[in-house]
Design a protein around this motif. Structure first.
Motif, short mmCIF file in Angstrom:
data_model
loop_
_atom_site.label_atom_id
_atom_site.label_comp_id
_atom_site.label_asym_id
_atom_site.label_seq_id
_atom_site.Cartn_x
_atom_site.Cartn_y
_atom_site.Cartn_z
N ASP A 69 0.86 -1.18 0.00
CA ASP A 69 0.00 0.00 0.00
C ASP A 69 0.90 1.23 0.00
O ASP A 69 1.62 1.48 0.97
N VAL A 70 0.84 1.98 -1.08
CA VAL A 70 1.69 3.16 -1.24
C VAL A 70 0.80 4.38 -1.42
O VAL A 70 0.05 4.48 -2.39
N ALA A 71 0.87 5.29 -0.45
CA ALA A 71 0.11 6.54 -0.52
C ALA A 71 -1.37 6.28 -0.78
O ALA A 71 -2.00 6.95 -1.60
N GLY A 72 -1.93 5.29 -0.09
CA GLY A 72 -3.35 4.99 -0.22
C GLY A 72 -3.74 4.15 -1.42
O GLY A 72 -4.92 3.89 -1.64
N GLN A 73 -2.76 3.71 -2.18
CA GLN A 73 -3.03 2.90 -3.37
C GLN A 73 -2.31 1.57 -3.25
O GLN A 73 -1.14 1.51 -2.87
N THR A 74 -3.00 0.47 -3.56
CA THR A 74 -2.37 -0.84 -3.53
C THR A 74 -1.60 -1.06 -4.83
O THR A 74 -2.16 -1.01 -5.92
N VAL A 75 -0.30 -1.28 -4.66
CA VAL A 75 0.58 -1.47 -5.81
C VAL A 75 1.04 -2.93 -5.83
O VAL A 75 1.50 -3.45 -4.81
N THR A 76 0.89 -3.58 -6.98
CA THR A 76 1.40 -4.94 -7.14
C THR A 76 2.78 -4.87 -7.77
O THR A 76 2.94 -4.44 -8.91
N VAL A 77 3.78 -5.28 -7.01
CA VAL A 77 5.16 -5.21 -7.46
C VAL A 77 5.52 -6.53 -8.15
O VAL A 77 5.46 -7.59 -7.52
N PRO A 78 5.86 -6.53 -9.45
CA PRO A 78 6.13 -7.77 -10.17
C PRO A 78 7.33 -8.52 -9.62
O PRO A 78 8.16 -7.95 -8.89
N PRO A 79 7.46 -9.80 -9.95
CA PRO A 79 8.64 -10.57 -9.53
C PRO A 79 9.93 -9.93 -10.05
O PRO A 79 9.94 -9.26 -11.08
N ALA A 80 11.02 -10.17 -9.32
CA ALA A 80 12.37 -9.74 -9.71
C ALA A 80 12.50 -8.24 -9.85
O ALA A 80 13.38 -7.75 -10.56
N THR A 81 11.65 -7.48 -9.15
CA THR A 81 11.75 -6.02 -9.15
C THR A 81 12.58 -5.57 -7.96
O THR A 81 12.35 -6.02 -6.83
N LEU A 82 13.54 -4.69 -8.19
CA LEU A 82 14.35 -4.15 -7.11
C LEU A 82 13.61 -2.98 -6.46
O LEU A 82 13.00 -2.17 -7.16
N ILE A 83 13.68 -2.89 -5.14
CA ILE A 83 13.00 -1.82 -4.40
C ILE A 83 14.05 -1.03 -3.63
O ILE A 83 14.78 -1.60 -2.82
N ILE A 84 14.09 0.26 -3.88
CA ILE A 84 15.11 1.12 -3.27
C ILE A 84 14.42 2.14 -2.37
O ILE A 84 13.64 2.97 -2.86
N PRO A 85 14.67 2.09 -1.08
CA PRO A 85 14.15 3.15 -0.19
C PRO A 85 14.77 4.49 -0.57
O PRO A 85 15.98 4.61 -0.71
N SER A 86 13.93 5.49 -0.74
CA SER A 86 14.42 6.81 -1.13
C SER A 86 14.85 7.57 0.11
O SER A 86 14.11 8.37 0.69
N TYR A 87 16.09 7.34 0.52
CA TYR A 87 16.62 7.89 1.75
C TYR A 87 16.54 9.42 1.77
O TYR A 87 16.17 10.02 2.77
N VAL A 88 16.94 10.04 0.67
CA VAL A 88 16.99 11.50 0.64
C VAL A 88 15.61 12.08 0.94
O VAL A 88 15.47 13.05 1.70
N TYR A 89 14.58 11.47 0.39
CA TYR A 89 13.22 11.99 0.55
C TYR A 89 12.74 11.84 1.99
O TYR A 89 12.30 12.81 2.62
#
Length: 585
Positions: A423-443
């Motif tokens: 759940d991202v900003a009130g929206q359910t996002v389906t993240v496909p297989p083998a997708t890299l996820i990077i926390p946006s530290y600066v933000y």
């Protein structure tokens, strides 16, 4: 001539085939990225292409000189190490709290929703760490705590945690205090100095040498370092390996030690350093193994003899009968990872802190006040880790704040072989297989929504509050008056505040795979600052007819413009360009 034409035809054919294949992969990844339902940007080369790692910033700099859209596009904006530091909050302000960069190799999903980030960290099995990005660290052996996964990682983490203990921290406290004091006195002899970057790397390296291998070195300033000093072989090899880590990780030590390759002399010396470093690790390993056998499991028990190498050998031998110990190769690999992770991160952060403190004399006074309250005029030999370290909260606040505004390295998660929902900003996002996820530290580290209107400023006092002024509703945002009021409070009446909420501060990561060296780094840092700033102060060297306010602005502008990724970590690229003045308080 015919042979030359044939060779040219082969090269052109290979380039054409590679280009077509990359284009096909890019198209397939684009189709996968569309399933996310978030904004998409396309870049032609993956960030972790090993060849690209060596030339990315240089190539992008050249392309930016082209006119119009040729020099200003997604390639020049996103396709190099550290783009997020230069871009700041802009990308997420334009595209929302999630977007994806599509490359021929993989998709990079950037996430800046704190709640979604914490959900990801809690679901460690659904979103494991992407260890492929750290497997290059296995150059001296492995798997390591940074590259293992599953049960293998749990075994390595358990043994590492048992070794990174209070006995180790006591040694770190003593060694860092001694070296910090020596570095401060060296800078005082110079008055005006430009070696903060080099000297910070030296003291952090020396602390690691003592804690990891039991090798203690007297501090040598940048212009005092001698190749003929005691144990120069070990020190030179470790320093050379650390300073050239990016090349070694990209090409492996075997490349630099290959006798058949026509390598330049500098690379030959790098190969010699890799071989020497490995041989020293073998020596230390065998020494501790012999000691363990001779004393029938007693090992080196005294504080002065404790080393991380000895602890790993002892713990591995004790658990080895059940198959849960570390192998010799795993010990070598983990020792390199501890050295790599503990050296550059602390050195770069310490360099940043010195510049920030130079530009903020009130923060220096605030820091020195606490150090004096806690340590008094006791000589450094009488400082006590267990009694003094927990009371130096403002020193930790300087670390927390420096790490907030200049996070040296980010973690990468992924979805492995299954799609996952967030759940991202009130929206359910389906993240496909083998997708890299990077926390946006600066933000999440710098957005005013979480940290207040002064979020972009370096203000360590935001982490401190009077003990009786803290309640459950306290937030860093909008409470700067409360924090500033603590500058005259006694150290015992202050508390170190937590982040505004979970997911807003990722300095040591989160979840099960947070940084195992967190306490090590905190102890080292506090000892450094206490030794450096109880009796000394730092300020910018004023240029002709320059006021202090003008110098302060110049230093802070330099810190922002000079920050970059010379290797794998964020750092000041040329700290020697801004002279500083070190003097007695």
């Amino acid at each position: 001539m015919a042979l030359l034409l044939l060779a040219l035809w082969v090269v052109l054919t290979w380039v054409a085939a590679w280009t077509l294949y990359s284009g096909y992969c890019l198209y397939c990844n684009y189709l996968e990225a569309r399933k996310l339902g978030v904004p998409i940007r396309i870049i032609p080369i993956d960030h972790l292409n090993k060849l690209w790692l060596l030339v990315d910033r240089q190539v992008v700099s050249l392309v930016r000189r082209l006119p119009g859209p040729l020099g200003n596009n997604s390639f020049t904006r996103f396709n190099y190490r550290g783009w997020h530091e230069d871009d700041g909050l802009r990308a997420h302000n334009e595209m929302g709290e999630a977007f994806v960069l599509v490359t021929p190799s993989r998709n990079w999903f950037y996430l800046a929703d704190p709640e979604a980030l914490m959900n990801m960290y809690r679901r460690g099995k659904d979103f494991p760490r992407w260890v492929e990005i750290t497997k290059m660290l296995d150059v001296f052996g492995g798997p390591t705590i940074a590259t293992a996964s599953g049960e293998q990682w749990k075994r390595i983490r358990k043994i590492s945690n048992s070794c990174l203990n209070e006995q180790c921290n006591t040694i770190v406290w003593d060694e860092a205090g001694s070296l910090g004091d020596a570095m401060a006195r060296y800078w005082a002899t110079k008055g005006v100095f430009t070696s903060v970057g080099e000297d910070s790397r030296t003291v952090t390296l020396d602390v690691l040498s003592k804690a990891c291998f039991g090798q203690s070195f007297a501090f040598e300033g940048h212009d005092e370092r001698l190749d003929t000093s005691p144990s120069a072989s070990f020190r030179f090899s470790l320093l050379t390996v650390m300073e050239n880590a990016l090349l070694i990780l990209a090409l492996t030590p075997r490349f630099f030690t290959n006798p058949w390759l026509p390598l330049p002399a500098a690379w030959r010396k790098l190969g010699e350093a890799c071989s020497t470093f490995r041989s020293h690790m073998v020596y230390f390993y065998n020494r501790e193994l012999r000691a363990l056998h001779e004393f029938k499991g007693g090992g080196a028990q005294q504080k002065g003899d404790y080393t991380l190498m000895a602890a790993l050998v002892r713990a591995s031998q004790e658990k080895g009968e059940d198959g849960f110990g570390l192998t010799e190769d795993e010990i070598y690999g983990n020792m390199f990872v501890f050295s790599f992770a503990g050296h550059d991160t602390t050195a770069h952060l310490l360099t940043y802190a010195v510049f920030f403190l130079a530009a903020n004399p009130s923060a220096q006074d605030w820091l020195a006040q606490e150090i004096t309250q806690v340590l008094g005029d006791r000589p450094r030999s009488e400082w006590d880790y267990h009694g003094d370290f927990p009371r130096l909260k403002r020193c930790l606040a300087v670390l927390y704040e420096t790490l907030r505004v200049k996070t040296p390295v980010c973690e990468v998660k992924w979805t492995q072989d299954q799609a996952q929902q967030l759940d991202v900003a009130g929206q359910t996002v389906t993240v496909p297989p083998a997708t890299l996820i990077i926390p946006s530290y600066v933000y999440v580290h710098k957005h005013p929504r979480y940290w207040g209107a002064d979020a972009a400023e370096w203000k360590p006092e935001r982490w401190i509050a009077a003990r009786d002024g803290v309640d459950e509703g306290y937030s860093h945002a909008g409470n700067n008056d409360t924090a500033a009021a603590t500058t005259t409070s006694a150290a015992a009446d202050e508390v170190l505040l937590p982040p505004p909420s979970r997911g807003n501060y990722l300095g040591w990561s989160e979840g099960a795979r947070d940084c195992p060296g967190k306490r090590f780094s905190q102890v080292e840092w506090v000892a450094f600052l206490a030794a450096m700033f109880r009796d000394w102060k730092v300020e910018p060297q004023l240029q002709d007819q320059e006021t202090f306010d003008e110098a302060r602005t110049r230093v802070l502008d330099f810190v922002e413009k000079d920050s970059g990724y010379g290797g794998l970590l964020l750092q000041l690229m040329h700290p020697e360009k801004v002279p500083l003045v070190w003097s007695r308080r």
